[in-house]
Write a protein that holds these residues in place. Structure first.
Motif, PDB file in Angstrom:
ATOM      1  N   PRO A   1      95.773 101.042  43.328  1.00 53.94           N
ATOM      2  CA  PRO A   1      95.715 102.460  43.750  1.00 53.94           C
ATOM      3  C   PRO A   1      97.061 103.163  43.674  1.00 53.94           C
ATOM      4  O   PRO A   1      97.124 104.395  43.719  1.00 53.94           O
ATOM      5  CB  PRO A   1      95.199 102.377  45.194  1.00 53.94           C
ATOM      6  CG  PRO A   1      95.524 100.998  45.651  1.00 53.94           C
ATOM      7  CD  PRO A   1      95.459 100.127  44.437  1.00 53.94           C
ATOM      8  N   ARG A   2      98.158 102.386  43.549  1.00 57.18           N
ATOM      9  CA  ARG A   2      99.490 103.004  43.499  1.00 57.18           C
ATOM     10  C   ARG A   2     100.008 103.200  42.073  1.00 57.18           C
ATOM     11  O   ARG A   2     101.054 103.810  41.882  1.00 57.18           O
ATOM     12  CB  ARG A   2     100.483 102.153  44.290  1.00 57.18           C
ATOM     13  CG  ARG A   2     100.188 102.108  45.793  1.00 57.18           C
ATOM     14  CD  ARG A   2     101.251 101.329  46.554  1.00 57.18           C
ATOM     15  NE  ARG A   2     101.231  99.915  46.172  1.00 57.18           N
ATOM     16  CZ  ARG A   2     100.402  99.018  46.694  1.00 57.18           C
ATOM     17  NH1 ARG A   2      99.507  99.390  47.599  1.00 57.18           N
ATOM     18  NH2 ARG A   2     100.446  97.759  46.316  1.00 57.18           N
ATOM     19  N   THR A   3      99.298 102.684  41.090  1.00 58.25           N
ATOM     20  CA  THR A   3      99.729 102.850  39.703  1.00 58.25           C
ATOM     21  C   THR A   3      99.476 104.280  39.253  1.00 58.25           C
ATOM     22  O   THR A   3      98.352 104.790  39.343  1.00 58.25           O
ATOM     23  CB  THR A   3      98.967 101.862  38.791  1.00 58.25           C
ATOM     24  OG1 THR A   3      99.264 100.526  39.210  1.00 58.25           O
ATOM     25  CG2 THR A   3      99.372 102.031  37.333  1.00 58.25           C
ATOM     26  N   ALA A   4     100.514 104.930  38.737  1.00 57.10           N
ATOM     27  CA  ALA A   4     100.417 106.347  38.397  1.00 57.10           C
ATOM     28  C   ALA A   4      99.781 106.588  37.028  1.00 57.10           C
ATOM     29  O   ALA A   4      99.193 107.649  36.790  1.00 57.10           O
ATOM     30  CB  ALA A   4     101.806 106.983  38.445  1.00 57.10           C
TER      31      ALA A   4
ATOM     32  N   ASN B   1      97.142 105.945  33.828  1.00 60.14           N
ATOM     33  CA  ASN B   1      95.722 105.586  33.707  1.00 60.14           C
ATOM     34  C   ASN B   1      95.048 105.604  35.072  1.00 60.14           C
ATOM     35  O   ASN B   1      94.272 104.707  35.424  1.00 60.14           O
ATOM     36  CB  ASN B   1      95.569 104.200  33.058  1.00 60.14           C
ATOM     37  CG  ASN B   1      96.054 104.163  31.623  1.00 60.14           C
ATOM     38  OD1 ASN B   1      95.982 105.156  30.908  1.00 60.14           O
ATOM     39  ND2 ASN B   1      96.578 103.023  31.200  1.00 60.14           N
ATOM     40  N   ARG B   2      95.318 106.640  35.821  1.00 66.73           N
ATOM     41  CA  ARG B   2      94.826 106.775  37.196  1.00 66.73           C
ATOM     42  C   ARG B   2      93.704 107.811  37.208  1.00 66.73           C
ATOM     43  O   ARG B   2      93.892 108.957  36.792  1.00 66.73           O
ATOM     44  CB  ARG B   2      95.977 107.219  38.105  1.00 66.73           C
ATOM     45  CG  ARG B   2      95.647 107.351  39.585  1.00 66.73           C
ATOM     46  CD  ARG B   2      96.873 107.884  40.305  1.00 66.73           C
ATOM     47  NE  ARG B   2      96.626 108.103  41.710  1.00 66.73           N
ATOM     48  CZ  ARG B   2      96.851 107.195  42.661  1.00 66.73           C
ATOM     49  NH1 ARG B   2      97.341 106.018  42.321  1.00 66.73           N
ATOM     50  NH2 ARG B   2      96.604 107.451  43.919  1.00 66.73           N
TER      51      ARG B   2
ATOM     52  N   GLN C   1      91.247 106.992  44.046  1.00 69.86           N
ATOM     53  CA  GLN C   1      91.660 106.829  42.657  1.00 69.86           C
ATOM     54  C   GLN C   1      92.208 105.420  42.432  1.00 69.86           C
ATOM     55  O   GLN C   1      92.760 104.806  43.348  1.00 69.86           O
ATOM     56  CB  GLN C   1      92.740 107.848  42.286  1.00 69.86           C
ATOM     57  CG  GLN C   1      92.279 109.297  42.324  1.00 69.86           C
ATOM     58  CD  GLN C   1      93.395 110.244  41.902  1.00 69.86           C
ATOM     59  OE1 GLN C   1      94.562 110.009  42.204  1.00 69.86           O
ATOM     60  NE2 GLN C   1      93.033 111.307  41.196  1.00 69.86           N
ATOM     61  N   LEU C   2      92.053 104.934  41.215  1.00 69.36           N
ATOM     62  CA  LEU C   2      92.633 103.656  40.821  1.00 69.36           C
ATOM     63  C   LEU C   2      93.352 103.828  39.481  1.00 69.36           C
ATOM     64  O   LEU C   2      92.909 104.595  38.622  1.00 69.36           O
ATOM     65  CB  LEU C   2      91.561 102.576  40.676  1.00 69.36           C
ATOM     66  CG  LEU C   2      90.965 101.987  41.958  1.00 69.36           C
ATOM     67  CD1 LEU C   2      89.846 101.007  41.607  1.00 69.36           C
ATOM     68  CD2 LEU C   2      92.037 101.279  42.792  1.00 69.36           C
ATOM     69  N   GLY C   3      94.457 103.104  39.329  1.00 71.24           N
ATOM     70  CA  GLY C   3      95.182 103.126  38.061  1.00 71.24           C
ATOM     71  C   GLY C   3      95.298 101.728  37.483  1.00 71.24           C
ATOM     72  O   GLY C   3      95.062 100.734  38.176  1.00 71.24           O
TER      73      GLY C   3
ATOM     74  N   TYR D   1      83.950 105.117  37.289  1.00 66.62           N
ATOM     75  CA  TYR D   1      84.856 106.255  37.165  1.00 66.62           C
ATOM     76  C   TYR D   1      84.088 107.548  37.443  1.00 66.62           C
ATOM     77  O   TYR D   1      82.855 107.600  37.306  1.00 66.62           O
ATOM     78  CB  TYR D   1      85.469 106.305  35.772  1.00 66.62           C
ATOM     79  CG  TYR D   1      86.565 105.281  35.559  1.00 66.62           C
ATOM     80  CD1 TYR D   1      87.752 105.335  36.297  1.00 66.62           C
ATOM     81  CD2 TYR D   1      86.428 104.262  34.616  1.00 66.62           C
ATOM     82  CE1 TYR D   1      88.759 104.404  36.098  1.00 66.62           C
ATOM     83  CE2 TYR D   1      87.438 103.320  34.416  1.00 66.62           C
ATOM     84  CZ  TYR D   1      88.594 103.396  35.171  1.00 66.62           C
ATOM     85  OH  TYR D   1      89.592 102.474  34.985  1.00 66.62           O
TER      86      TYR D   1
END
Length: 347
Positions: free
Chosen positions: A281-284, A286-287, A334-336, A308
């Motif tokens: 969730p912290r990946t900016a 492909n979020r 959201q997920l990245g 998605y």
């Protein structure tokens, strides 16, 4: 130590075409049942004859269809460990091991070899027992001792852990790896378990339908399987058709997302894979917005299912896998996923 295999064999509705060139300590043949793994092993051992091709072990030709060379099994110096070990049921442990050493000199020398194998494989106290009195792990060690007593140049291991329960399998795998290291023998291991292949094999060859999909260092094969079948065999849960959208971008219509990639996107791209452990969730990059679609509890992990935001409600959800102590109280909005974790698949 080196092994070169380039063979073909027709079996009516099945065609085997395998090419393998390896000097790795342990080479894994990974694939589903019926893909040709065991058949490849039998061809190397001389139990089965290829229709055409060549097999060379440490510079010594074992088989060459054009040169009409086909050494019998007893001349190949190949040790073959069958799935169920094939111990002689009426012989004791010591007698089974002696069978491997029968060509190595007089009785006194054979006795010395049996004692050496008993010590090396930790079989002390079992010498007078018969196979029916042994546990699965003990039987495996006796079969290995018999095989090593014959001084083979290479060991062929056909799913050696398939008959064992999970606990015993986990105990014996590191012991086998250490044993192979200490005896200094090259090995080829047939398995359908990706975990087993990853733990034990330095080189991995993935087979599907009788042909080689991917060969290389094991970690590289897992990081870049290159085909949908190889990605699935190495455990990728999230696979979808995709098309090239730029040098470092792909469109995934089924998921309704456009993903950035770390590797250049080939023109022949047909699909992508996202491994379930790599969402964050912290990946900016492909979020995207996600919608919860259920969860599954495993003994030590959780699998959270999601779609998605632009994904059809009746389409298959994606998997996000995590240790139990990392499960969020609520599904993130959201997920990245990092670009280097987008698998680019070309077939």
């Amino acid at each position: 130590m080196s092994l070169f295999v380039d063979i073909q064999k027709d079996l009516g509705d099945f065609h085997l075409a395998v090419r393998l060139d390896t000097d790795a300590p342990i080479t894994g043949l990974l694939g589903a049942s019926g893909c040709g793994k065991s058949l490849t092993l039998r061809c190397i051992a001389g139990v089965c004859r290829p229709d055409r091709g060549r097999i060379v072990l440490n510079g010594r030709v074992l088989f060459d269809s054009e040169a009409h060379i086909d050494l019998p099994p007893q001349q190949r110096r190949v040790g073959y460990l069958f799935q169920h070990y094939a111990l002689f049921p009426t012989m004791t442990v010591a007698e089974n091991i002696r069978c491997g050493a029968h060509h190595r000199g007089p009785r006194a020398e054979q006795d010395r070899i049996v004692r050496e194998m008993v010590d090396r494989l930790q079989l002390q106290g079992l010498e007078k027992l018969r196979p029916a009195q042994l546990s699965g792990g003990q039987a495996q060690r006796v079969a290995l001792a018999r095989m090593l007593a014959a001084q083979p140049e290479i060991l062929l291991l056909d799913e050696p852990f398939s008959a064992l329960d999970a606990h015993l399998r986990d105990q014996l795998q590191p012991r086998l790896r250490e044993l192979l290291r200490t005896v200094g023998r090259q090995a080829v291991l047939v398995t359908h378990s990706r975990d087993e292949a990853y733990r034990l094999c330095s080189t991995l060859c993935i087979l599907d339908g009788g042909r080689v999909l991917r060969t290389g260092p094991t970690k590289e094969v897992f990081a870049d399987p290159r085909s949908v079948a190889a990605a699935r065999l190495t455990g990728c849960k999230n696979l979808a058709a995709a098309r090239r959208a730029g040098d470092f971008a792909v469109e995934v219509p089924a998921w309704g997302v456009r993903l950035q990639t770390a590797r250049p996107v080939p023109e022949s791209l047909c699909a992508v894979g996202l491994r379930a452990h790599y969402f964050n969730p912290r990946t900016a990059v492909n979020r995207f917005a996600v919608v919860p679609a259920g969860e599954m509890e495993e003994p030590f992990e959780w699998c959270l299912l999601f779609r998605y935001g632009g994904q059809a409600a009746d389409s298959a959800p994606l998997w996000w896998r995590m240790p139990k102590d990392k499960k969020p109280a609520v599904m993130p909005a959201q997920l990245g996923i990092a670009p280097e974790n987008v698998l680019l698949l070309t077939e």
